[in-house]
Motif scaffolding. Structure first.
Motif, PDB file in Angstrom:
ATOM      1  N   VAL A   1      53.107 -34.659  -6.331  1.00  0.00           N
ATOM      2  CA  VAL A   1      54.297 -35.831  -5.506  1.00  0.00           C
ATOM      3  C   VAL A   1      54.788 -36.251  -6.880  1.00  0.00           C
ATOM      4  O   VAL A   1      55.950 -37.693  -6.798  1.00  0.00           O
TER       5      VAL A   1
ATOM      6  N   TYR B   1      56.096 -40.119  -3.056  1.00  0.00           N
ATOM      7  CA  TYR B   1      54.692 -40.725  -2.935  1.00  0.00           C
ATOM      8  C   TYR B   1      55.264 -42.075  -2.959  1.00  0.00           C
ATOM      9  O   TYR B   1      55.518 -42.176  -3.705  1.00  0.00           O
TER      10      TYR B   1
ATOM     11  N   SER C   1      51.632 -35.480   3.514  1.00  0.00           N
ATOM     12  CA  SER C   1      52.070 -34.289   2.588  1.00  0.00           C
ATOM     13  C   SER C   1      52.357 -33.525   2.909  1.00  0.00           C
ATOM     14  O   SER C   1      52.253 -32.801   4.419  1.00  0.00           O
TER      15      SER C   1
END
Length: 502
Positions: A317, A294, A273
């Protein structure tokens, strides 16, 4: 019939003199194909058949694609491993995969050669200027779409590592998924210091850039200044990295001007992240947005991405890649609605075939094409995914759920914090206590008390860390991802006993 090498070689058909590799040495697409053909010919001459397993260990250097696409052209199932792998780790993969050959870059060869010798597996050492005296293989092997073209072993945070079987179709479909959202062309100059033995650097970055005809610059080993220097030298239009890389680049001093970075149109981030504060600071310094995506090894690193053609939503994402579907489910398997947190499930063309020789593990994580990711996330009304945390990283303090990423996002806004990892530490009263392992700016006089007071103004009381440890550096994996599992909880408990609290 598919083969990732076929797509890369197509660029040699249309324009053999175009640069495939730009740094640290130049290789044209025609030259890359010729070396690949030589490698593939040597594989066949050694009696290694399509779908035999071959282990390849090398860093992020021009020789990596020279060998890698040659192996794919020969039709073998490629296995890549971390260059820092120990002999026992390599031995485990050799035994588990039944590999027929080990190839390693000379600087990373000792452990690989030892493991190969103990298993009586042939070993090839690759050095600068390598060549093979074999009849070149002029056409890539034609894979069935479901043939296992690549096996990547997961990190094995619980139990022994498992080999994710990625098919020939998975590899080319990953490129197809990224093509419309990145819009890379033959005029783009892509660069990265990501390890090419990892799914992100290998499949998302290298395969996509070279299949679409862009040039590819490599940096090894990573240093923030070296990455910036290549960005300037090669006039990179696109870069890829992980959060720790972007954060390190922000702290490099030098006589750079805005013109030095004017060619850069896109930076992409994955692997972990990305703190919003890092994203904001990067945009401010380099005038380029970082687009976060992601994916997992089991999805060839591809599931969602902040498409350059759509609204960018900071802190997410992005929406699913073309052809991919994402669902959020509760513990009973029910699909949740918008803005409800649950486990992320993924289905689509990049989802793996299964785990090598692990039918039970495959059945546990893969059902009806849906991959159980082990990540906690939520979808908004527009289908943008936000990753809340790993299921295993969730901290339960006194009955309250605390997501470490949320706490880290806030702490990254502190002006004297460079890096931070928030973890749970067993506590006799609360069950778990919240600990912040922190790297401070040089010369900082911040204390646990001052940081905690600052955080209390921004977080609910139960989310604020009570235990602090200040370190010179956080443990990181090969991609630069912070390894929370490597943080010594016993040491944190000792700090707690010594009263290093706020």
């Amino acid at each position: 019939m598919v083969n990732i090498a076929t797509d890369v070689w197509a660029n040699a058909e249309t324009d053999p003199d175009r640069l495939a590799i730009r740094s640290p040495r130049t290789i044209t697409y025609g030259e890359l194909r010729r070396t690949n053909q030589q490698v593939a010919g040597a594989i066949r001459a050694a009696g290694i058949a399509p779908l035999d397993r071959v282990l390849f260990i090398a860093p992020t250097i021009p020789e990596f694609p020279e060998v890698y696409y040659g192996l794919h052209a020969a039709g073998v199932t490629v296995i890549t491993m971390n260059t820092m792998s120990t002999a026992p780790e390599i031995d485990y993969v050799l035994e588990d995969s039944g590999a027929s050959l080990v190839i390693a870059w000379h600087e990373n060869a000792a452990n690989a050669e030892q493991a190969a010798a103990e298993r009586n597996v042939p070993f090839w050492r690759i050095e600068p200027g390598f060549s093979f005296d074999a009849e070149p293989l002029t056409q890539p092997h034609e894979h069935d779409r479901l043939d296992t073209a690549l096996i990547l072993y997961t990190s094995g945070t619980t139990g022994r590592p498992k080999g994710a079987e990625l098919t020939a179709a998975n590899l080319v479909d990953t490129v197809a998924s990224f093509k419309p959202v990145l819009e890379l062309t033959e005029d783009d100059r892509f660069g990265t210091a990501l390890p090419l033995f990892h799914v992100y650097g290998q499949c998302v970055c290298m395969n996509t850039a070279l299949s679409l005809g862009s040039s590819f610059s490599t940096v090894h080993p990573f240093s923030p200044k070296a990455m910036l220097d290549v960005m300037v030298q090669d006039r990179l239009t696109s870069m890829a990295g992980v959060p720790t890389m972007w954060n390190a680049m922000l702290h490099v001093e030098g006589d750079y001007t805005p013109e030095d970075f004017s060619a850069l149109r896109m930076a992409s981030s994955g692997g972990a992240s990305l703190p919003v504060e890092v994203m904001r600071a990067f945009k401010e310094r380099f005038d380029c947005a970082i687009l976060e995506g992601y994916g997992l090894t089991e999805t060839v690193g591809a599931a969602t991405f902040n498409d350059i053609n759509r609204e960018q939503k900071t802190g997410t994402v992005g929406p699913p890649l073309p052809g991919t579907v994402v669902e959020i489910r509760d513990g009973e398997g029910n699909v949740l609605g918008p803005n409800e947190a649950g486990e992320v499930f993924v289905k689509g063309p990049t989802v793996m075939k299964g785990y090598w020789n692990r039918p039970d593990a495959t059945a546990a994580d893969l059902r009806d094409g849906w991959l159980k990711t082990g990540d906690i996330g939520m979808l908004d009304e527009d289908g943008y995914l936000s990753i809340v945390d790993r299921v295993k990283d969730l901290i339960i303090r006194g009955g309250y759920n605390v997501y470490p990423r949320e706490v880290e996002e806030v702490l990254y806004e502190h002006p004297e914090i460079v890096e931070v990892a928030v973890v749970g530490v067993p506590d006799p009263h609360y069950g778990e206590e919240i600990a912040a392992v922190t790297v401070l700016e040089p010369g900082s006089d911040a204390t646990p008390e001052s940081i905690r007071a600052w955080a209390k103004e921004r977080l609910s009381a139960y989310k604020v860390p009570h235990l602090f440890a200040f370190v010179d550096a956080l443990p990181k994996g090969a991609t630069g991802k912070i390894l929370k599992r490597a943080i010594d909880r016993d040491e944190l408990r000792s700090l707690a006993a010594e009263g290093v609290r706020a």
